[in-house]
Structures are given as C-alpha cells and as structure tokens.
Design an enzyme around this catalytic site. Structure first.
Site, mmCIF file in Angstrom:
data_model
loop_
_atom_site.group_PDB
_atom_site.id
_atom_site.type_symbol
_atom_site.label_atom_id
_atom_site.label_comp_id
_atom_site.label_asym_id
_atom_site.label_seq_id
_atom_site.Cartn_x
_atom_site.Cartn_y
_atom_site.Cartn_z
ATOM 1 N N GLU A 188 62.212 -1.189 28.637
ATOM 2 C CA GLU A 188 61.026 -0.524 29.205
ATOM 3 C C GLU A 188 59.789 -1.433 29.130
ATOM 4 O O GLU A 188 58.951 -1.415 30.029
ATOM 5 C CB GLU A 188 60.774 0.797 28.480
ATOM 6 C CG GLU A 188 61.859 1.830 28.813
ATOM 7 C CD GLU A 188 61.720 3.105 28.017
ATOM 8 O OE1 GLU A 188 61.845 3.047 26.777
ATOM 9 O OE2 GLU A 188 61.487 4.163 28.615
ATOM 10 N N ALA A 192 63.265 0.998 20.663
ATOM 11 C CA ALA A 192 62.413 1.652 19.674
ATOM 12 C C ALA A 192 63.079 1.513 18.307
ATOM 13 O O ALA A 192 64.275 1.258 18.221
ATOM 14 C CB ALA A 192 62.271 3.128 20.037
ATOM 15 N N GLY A 241 63.663 0.805 24.660
ATOM 16 C CA GLY A 241 62.230 0.515 24.737
ATOM 17 C C GLY A 241 61.972 -0.937 25.102
ATOM 18 O O GLY A 241 60.962 -1.255 25.745
ATOM 19 N N GLU A 266 69.743 4.565 25.539
ATOM 20 C CA GLU A 266 69.259 5.747 24.822
ATOM 21 C C GLU A 266 70.257 6.887 24.848
ATOM 22 O O GLU A 266 70.405 7.637 23.874
ATOM 23 C CB GLU A 266 67.931 6.231 25.426
ATOM 24 C CG GLU A 266 66.724 5.395 25.053
ATOM 25 C CD GLU A 266 66.484 4.213 25.988
ATOM 26 O OE1 GLU A 266 67.413 3.827 26.724
ATOM 27 O OE2 GLU A 266 65.364 3.668 25.968
HETATM 28 C C1 3H9 Z 1 64.694 3.745 22.445
HETATM 29 O O1 3H9 Z 1 64.407 2.617 22.649
HETATM 30 C C2 3H9 Z 1 63.904 4.914 22.932
HETATM 31 C C3 3H9 Z 1 62.800 4.568 23.867
HETATM 32 O O2 3H9 Z 1 63.162 4.729 25.198
HETATM 33 C C4 3H9 Z 1 61.707 5.602 23.631
HETATM 34 C C5 3H9 Z 1 60.410 5.096 23.207
HETATM 35 C C6 3H9 Z 1 59.353 6.151 23.161
HETATM 36 N N1 3H9 Z 1 66.154 0.434 15.376
HETATM 37 O O3 3H9 Z 1 73.994 -3.601 15.488
HETATM 38 P P1 3H9 Z 1 73.718 -4.673 14.508
HETATM 39 C C7 3H9 Z 1 69.579 -2.504 12.916
HETATM 40 S S1 3H9 Z 1 66.060 4.170 21.534
HETATM 41 C C8 3H9 Z 1 66.340 0.250 14.052
HETATM 42 O O4 3H9 Z 1 74.580 -4.778 13.312
HETATM 43 P P2 3H9 Z 1 74.432 -6.643 16.473
HETATM 44 C C9 3H9 Z 1 71.002 -2.083 12.591
HETATM 45 O O5 3H9 Z 1 71.026 -0.827 11.995
HETATM 46 C C10 3H9 Z 1 66.753 2.632 21.057
HETATM 47 N N2 3H9 Z 1 67.310 -0.550 13.546
HETATM 48 O O6 3H9 Z 1 73.633 -6.108 15.206
HETATM 49 C C11 3H9 Z 1 71.443 -3.191 11.662
HETATM 50 O O7 3H9 Z 1 70.919 -2.905 10.377
HETATM 51 P P3 3H9 Z 1 71.722 -3.322 9.051
HETATM 52 C C12 3H9 Z 1 67.487 1.979 22.172
HETATM 53 C C13 3H9 Z 1 68.102 -1.160 14.404
HETATM 54 O O8 3H9 Z 1 74.008 -8.053 16.646
HETATM 55 C C14 3H9 Z 1 70.722 -4.423 12.211
HETATM 56 O O9 3H9 Z 1 69.634 -3.922 12.989
HETATM 57 N N3 3H9 Z 1 68.136 0.769 21.680
HETATM 58 C C15 3H9 Z 1 67.964 -1.007 15.785
HETATM 59 O O10 3H9 Z 1 75.877 -6.314 16.365
HETATM 60 C C16 3H9 Z 1 71.590 -5.289 13.081
HETATM 61 O O11 3H9 Z 1 72.203 -4.472 14.079
HETATM 62 C C17 3H9 Z 1 69.378 0.801 21.204
HETATM 63 O O12 3H9 Z 1 70.022 1.817 21.174
HETATM 64 C C18 3H9 Z 1 66.938 -0.175 16.275
HETATM 65 N N4 3H9 Z 1 66.742 0.010 17.583
HETATM 66 O O13 3H9 Z 1 73.888 -5.794 17.703
HETATM 67 C C19 3H9 Z 1 69.917 -0.507 20.709
HETATM 68 N N5 3H9 Z 1 68.923 -1.746 16.403
HETATM 69 O O14 3H9 Z 1 71.885 -4.806 9.143
HETATM 70 C C20 3H9 Z 1 70.530 -0.346 19.353
HETATM 71 C C21 3H9 Z 1 69.611 -2.352 15.429
HETATM 72 O O15 3H9 Z 1 70.860 -2.818 7.966
HETATM 73 N N6 3H9 Z 1 71.010 -1.591 18.792
HETATM 74 N N7 3H9 Z 1 69.133 -2.009 14.220
HETATM 75 O O16 3H9 Z 1 73.046 -2.591 9.161
HETATM 76 C C22 3H9 Z 1 72.127 -2.209 19.219
HETATM 77 O O17 3H9 Z 1 72.775 -1.805 20.161
HETATM 78 C C23 3H9 Z 1 72.566 -3.418 18.449
HETATM 79 O O18 3H9 Z 1 71.951 -3.365 17.188
HETATM 80 C C24 3H9 Z 1 72.219 -4.780 19.094
HETATM 81 C C25 3H9 Z 1 72.576 -5.916 18.107
HETATM 82 C C26 3H9 Z 1 73.054 -4.941 20.381
HETATM 83 C C27 3H9 Z 1 70.757 -4.876 19.424
#
Ligand code: 3H9
Length: 680
Positions: free
Chosen positions: A105, A63, A102, A125
């Site tokens: 999911e 999400a 998400g 999450e």
């Molecule tokens: C969810 O899904 C809830 C659902 O179950 C419910 C639905 C109803 N959203 O980390 P990076 C941004 S909860 C917004 O440096 P990497 C991040 O801030 C979510 N922004 O890259 C950064 O911005 P900036 C569950 C996001 O290659 C840029 O993207 N998912 C999101 O080292 C690059 O990120 C997670 O918890 C996001 N979801 O790692 C996954 N994700 O460049 C969270 C990233 O401005 N994300 N950004 O600083 C991660 O773990 C890592 O970002 C990922 C990439 C592994 C994907």
C-alpha cells in the site's frame, strides 16, 4: 527508541530509508518517522523528488501484526499515505524483497514503483482474516483493473516483479545490485512532470466491460473461501472501487477492515501466523546448534507414502536413492512419481525440463548397500514394529556413521525403534501426511535419545522442502493421530446411540472441516483391512463390506454415490447400524447437532490438554499447527486449542461432564483458574 527512519540527500532527491528489522514492519515508530520525513521533504523547496527504500532483507512487509488487537496509536498508515500521494513532488518506491500488505500500500500510494527482478508484491491481508486497510483495495484496482486485483486482494498470493510490471503495478525493473542508485536516477527523470496518483485512476475498467467478474470469481474460488469472512469482504471492496469515488471507497474499506480486525476469525488467523513460526523453534536447543549437512537422502519403500516423501526432496533439488524389495514395485513407484510430476507440468506449474531435472535426481535400487552414503534415510514401510526394527537394524549396519535414520511411523514407539540400532541419538520420527508431496505438515518425533543437532537439522530440512514442522514427543499417535482417536470413538458411539451418520459428517463440514469421518471412510475404502469373509460380521464396517458396500470405489459405502460422486445417505446403512445397536443393547435416540459437535470436538481438546500435561507438545499453539495443516481443522478458528480458548475452557469442561466424558487435571485446573491454553 531510535528512529527507524533516516534520510539522505542526493542533490535534489531526498531518500527516505527504513531500517526496522527483521521485515521492516510498519509499526508506530516507522509510520511516525515516515510522516515526519515526507512532510519535511514536501516542505523543503530544495527537494524535488523523493525515493522511499528499506535497508535489510525487504521493503516493508506490512503493518506490524503484533499491533492489531491493541489500542491504535497514531499516525495511522492511511493518513501518512494520503498526505504523501497528495503532494506534487514525485515519490518513488524502490522495492526489493517482499512489498506486502501495508508495504504494497505504501508502494501504491507512491507515484512510481521501481523494483528488482527478485522482488514480490502482494496484499496477503486476507490470510490474516483481513482486507487491506490503507487504501489498497481502492488504489490497486485503479492501477491494474479489477480483474487482476481480485486474486491479489481476495486470495492474497504475492506476484513476482516482472508480472507486476506486465500488469502495470511496477514502472521499471532495475538491477539487483543498484536499486538505490537506479531509483534516484528514475526519480530525477520524473522531476517537473505531473505526478500520476493511484487514487485518481479509473478503477474497474474490465469490470465495466464484464460486470459478472465478481460472481465468476466467487464461483471459481468458492471452495477455497468457504467459511472465511475476509475474502468476501475483499471482493466487495474491489467492486466498490468501480462504483464510488476514492474518498468514499476508502471510508468503506476502513469500516470493513475495522470490523474484521476486531473479529474472532482474524484473531485466530493472526494466532496461527505466529503459531507456525513458533512451532519451528525448539525451546531447549540453542539457535546456533551446528547442523548436519543433508546432501543425499535415502527412502525405503516406493509405495504411495515413500514416493510422496521422495518427491519433496527431488523438488528441492536433493538427490534421493529409493529402495524397494522387488523390481516391479520399484518400477511402479518411480512411474507414479514421474506421472505426478507430468500432471503438474500439464497444469502449467512446472516445465517438462524441470520434470526431467527432478527425476534425474532419483536413483532407484534394490540393494541396501546403495544407501551407505546417504546423510538421511527415511523408512516408509509397513506399519509393524517387528518389520520396522528389522529395517532399522539393517540400516544401522549399512548406512555411514553420523547419518540420520528416520521412521515415517504414524503411531509406533520411536524409542523402541531406535533401540534396534547402535545410534539411537541419530534416530527420530519424520511423520509425513498423505499425499506426502502435497500435505504441508511434518510431525517431527523427538525420541528420548534424539540428539539436538539431529532434531535441529530436521527442523531446518522441513523448511527446505516446504513443510511446516511441529515437534511431538513419543506417545501413541503423537499429537495428530492421538487427538483423532477420541473424535473417532465418539463418532462411532454417536451413530450407535442414534445419531444419523450424515449428521456427524455434516456437523464437521459445517464447522469447517473438508469432510467428516464417514465420508473419509468411504473415500479411503471401507474394505481396507477387511478379512473378506461375508459370514463373519462383528462391526458396522464388516456388515457394510458383507453387503458389498466398499466405499466410493464401487459407488456405495456409508453413502450411495452417483457418477459425479455426490453422496446420498442410505436407509439400508442406517438400518444396519440400528441392527447393531439393538444387538449390543444400545438404545437409539434422536441426537442434536449441538451434542454431536460437542462430543466430537471437546474430547479432542481434553486429549490436547493431556498432551501438554505430559509435555508431548512444547506449546498449545504447536497442536493448532498440527491440526490445521494435517487434518483440515479450519484455520479461521485458530486450531483446536485456540478455539477452546475462544469458547472458554470452563465451557469445554462443563460439556465433557454433561456427557460423562473424562476431563484431565490439566484442563480442569486451567478452567478453574480462568486461564487459556495460548496466553502463557
Ligand atoms: C497489513 O499490512 C494490514 C494493512 O493493510 C492495514 C494497515 C492499516 N508484523 O516469516 P518469517 C516477524 S497486515 C510483525 O520467519 P521469512 C515474524 O513473526 C500484514 N512481525 O521470515 C518472524 O518473527 P520471529 C500484511 C512480523 O523470511 C520474523 O518477522 N503482511 C511481520 O520466512 C521473520 O518472519 C503480511 O501478512 C509483520 N507484518 O518471511 C506479511 N512479518 O523471528 C507477513 C513477519 O520472532 N509476513 N514478522 O519468529 C510474511 O509473510 C513473512 O514474514 C515474510 C518473510 C514473507 C515477510
């Protein structure tokens, strides 16, 4: 806004493609686009199967976290996914990168999942103080069983594609180069067959076999989960998947998700998610600053610190030359490193081949000359300015021009150290935390003359070796130890005024720290730095040493320890402290746990405010990153500055005034204006 979702046709297969950089987060526009595309595909008789894939570096990574805490805008992810799963046409998720939250999911609601070998899937999450909210807790156990689902939902680490395939989460692994085409072939092969729906699977078969798995999981992971709300909710949700029909289970999941997403813990953990990423950015250095290639590193000192620092680079495949003054110290240090690696191998987290590979990158030496061709040299010698200056002068004369010289000092003035060289622009602090091969934090100390490329290079390097970096200006103790100091002062003052030292420790434990200052003293050894003259007693610590109480190592320090290292408060120690207070003329009284907590933590916030006032930290959230990763500040409170925001800066100021403790202008001003540290 352009629609991030587009579609293509390959004969009877409809391909739905998301293009929402950087990580294809499932924001409102993506959800709306997906809904529209899937509805159209299901309604179109010429479409017989659907593939969902993403452009860019990853399948949906979850999400859009920035949408949490704001009023929800439809369509919701669950409604999009439920409609998709209910259809009779096979829907295939084509996964690369990280299918997280998400995103995982979405994949679960698809009827089939194909993935490239480098892909990862997970439900992280819980790391944001949440549980999956789009059916993940109910579909996953129905696909892979409760036992395999538990760690994925309640701990949140992603798993590689091959493991996902082994447990039934991925149907087929396809080539990295041809995911798009292979997914279409796979989808075509399923046309006309009845579709398997994750929501219709039988959850929790292993749970039925052994209903204790939930309690066992709680017991095994209790320490990791202490204080966090989300893991318990996650376990509960997985359990429910085996106890009630899908429709009821997702209703419960939704309730739990909504409660968590509106709570303080998740707000704190989401703050931390962005704080960690912000800390990596330096406001006044352009993102395209050319970096200095770091192909070889030198480390001075093979003690605990030097050895730990070295292991970071070896593990990342960067060769290290390590220097000691004496052969036996060098041998000892290298031996410890090998042993550490071998222990990791014994625990199955490394192969013996990898141990040999890492150690093969190490060159031990007794000669400074062997550091000449290093691109970066980190000094980890005794914490003394004269010694450091001597080392830096020597390094400056030996190491090639253009190489970076770093000090691991935790306290000393990096600008003064830099002046011992003719290249102050290439000098900075790299403050690792002990044990340096384990602790995540790297405080990067920017000297007055540190060049932009030097700083930018070290920020990048921190990522390469798996550290979380935060930049500090030059001030005594930098960000972390500078804020530790007023807490320690208060801890000492409190026990002199009559607080039980175990109450001081317990207050911090209850708050969520892994241990309190007196437990820490026992662990480190009370006799560190002791002059060893039992007749000379001027402090409580000296009195404890004189009484033969050295800490955990000899079974008694502030506490008495049993063989299993369980601590019991000691009346003798309480009496020693009372004696000291009497000699000093400090009256002892009963002190409440509230007073203890406020006096320990509020002065830290004040010190943090001073750090911001003096621009020693770029932003309040950097301070949170330092304290969470370097000192065990509980993540679920968001760090000291975010925590202060949540309880109100006016409360902090009033508390400090109540105890006659200093309030800096910056903190007072913010409190008076009703501001927060983290909102600007
Ligand atoms: C969810 O899904 C809830 C659902 O179950 C419910 C639905 C109803 N959203 O980390 P990076 C941004 S909860 C917004 O440096 P990497 C991040 O801030 C979510 N922004 O890259 C950064 O911005 P900036 C569950 C996001 O290659 C840029 O993207 N998912 C999101 O080292 C690059 O990120 C997670 O918890 C996001 N979801 O790692 C996954 N994700 O460049 C969270 C990233 O401005 N994300 N950004 O600083 C991660 O773990 C890592 O970002 C990922 C990439 C592994 C994907």
């Amino acid at each position: 806004m352009t629609n991030p979702i587009s579609t293509q046709r390959d004969g009877e297969v409809l391909v739905v493609i998301s293009n929402n950089p950087p990580v294809n987060a499932l924001g409102q526009a993506v959800r709306a686009g997906l809904k529209e595309a899937i509805e159209a595909g299901l309604a179109d008789d010429s479409v017989e199967a659907i593939v969902i894939r993403c452009d860019g570096r990853t399948f949906f990574a979850g999400a859009d976290i920035t949408e949490f805490g704001k009023p929800p805008v439809g369509p919701s992810l669950p409604e999009v996914l439920d409609a998709m799963e209910a259809g009779d046409k096979p829907v295939v998720a084509a996964i690369h990168g990280t299918a997280l939250g998400g995103g995982c999911e979405v994949a679960l609601a698809c009827h089939y999942r194909v993935a490239v070998p480098s892909a990862k899937m997970g439900l992280p999450e819980v790391k944001l103080g949440l549980i999956p909210g789009a059916g993940g807790t109910q579909r996953l156990p129905r696909v892979i069983g409760a036992e395999a689902a538990l760690p994925m939902v309640a701990i949140g680490n992603p798993i590689p594609a091959r493991k996902a395939q082994a447990i039934g989460l991925v149907d087929e692994i396809v080539s990295e180069e041809s995911l798009a085409a292979d997914a279409i072939v796979f989808a075509r092969s399923k046309i006309g067959q009845p579709v398997p729906r994750s929501s219709e699977g039988t959850a929790n078969q292993d749970g039925v076999k052994n209903p204790d798995i939930f309690d066992q999981f709680r017991a095994k992971n209790g320490r990791k989960m202490r204080g966090f709300d989300a893991p318990n909710a996650a376990i509960e949700a997985v359990k429910l998947a085996g106890e009630m029909p899908f429709a009821e289970g997702v209703k419960k999941e939704r309730e739990m998700f909504l409660k968590l997403v509106t709570g303080t813990q998740s707000a704190a953990m989401r703050h931390y998610f962005f704080a960690e990423r912000a800390a990596n950015k330096i406001d006044d250095i352009p993102a395209d600053t050319p970096l200095i290639p770091i192909k070889k590193v030198g480390v001075i000192g093979a003690g605990t610190m030097g050895g730990g620092i070295t292991m970071n680079f070896l593990s990342a495949g960067i060769p290290v030359t390590i220097l000691e003054m004496q052969q036996d110290a060098l041998d000892r240090g290298t031996g410890v490193m090998r042993k550490n690696y071998e222990n990791t191998a014994k625990r199955g987290r490394m192969t013996m081949e990898q141990v040999d590979q890492a150690m093969g990158l190490l060159t031990p030496t007794l000669s400074y000359d062997d550091l000449a061709d290093c691109d970066l040299v980190i000094e980890a010698v005794y914490e003394n300015m004269d010694v450091k200056k001597e080392v830096f002068a020597k390094l400056d004369s030996v190491v090639k021009q253009g190489a970076i010289l770093a000090s691991n000092t935790s306290y000393l003035n990096v600008d003064e150290i830099a002046l011992a060289t003719k290249r102050p622009g290439y000098v900075l602090g790299l403050h690792f935390f002990s044990p340096a091969n384990v602790m995540k934090l790297l405080e990067i100390v920017r000297g007055e003359k540190t060049r932009d490329d030097v700083l930018a290079t070290c920020m990048k390097l921190a990522k390469t070796i798996g550290k979380i970096a935060a930049v500090s200006g030059v001030c005594p103790g930098f960000i972390g130890n500078r804020m530790l100091s007023p807490r320690q002062q208060q801890a000492n003052a409190l026990i002199m005024e009559g607080a039980n030292y175990w109450d001081v420790d317990d207050v911090l434990l209850d708050f969520g720290f892994p241990m309190g200052p007196f437990q820490m003293a026992d662990l480190a050894g009370i006799d560190i730095g002791w002059h060893r003259d039992p007749t000379k007693v001027t402090t409580v610590r000296e009195a404890l040493c004189a009484a033969g109480r050295f800490g955990q190592k000899n079974g008694k320090g502030f506490y008495d320890y049993d063989a299993a290292r369980n601590r019991t408060p000691s009346d003798d120690v309480k009496a020693i402290i009372a004696d000291f207070a009497a000699k000093e003329g400090t009256a002892q009284r009963e002190i409440s746990k509230d007073e203890i907590r406020e006096r320990l933590l509020y002065p830290m916030v004040n010190e943090g405010a001073k750090i911001l006032e003096e621009k020693m930290a770029q932003r309040a959230s950097d301070i949170d990153v330092v304290w969470i990763n370097g000192y065990g500040w509980p993540l679920y409170t968001g760090g000291p500055m975010f925590w202060a925001d949540t309880i109100g800066l006016d409360t902090i100021v009033a508390g400090l005034e109540k105890y006659g403790l200093p309030v800096c202008d910056y903190l007072r001003g913010k409190a008076e204006r009703g501001e927060k540290f983290n909102s600007q």
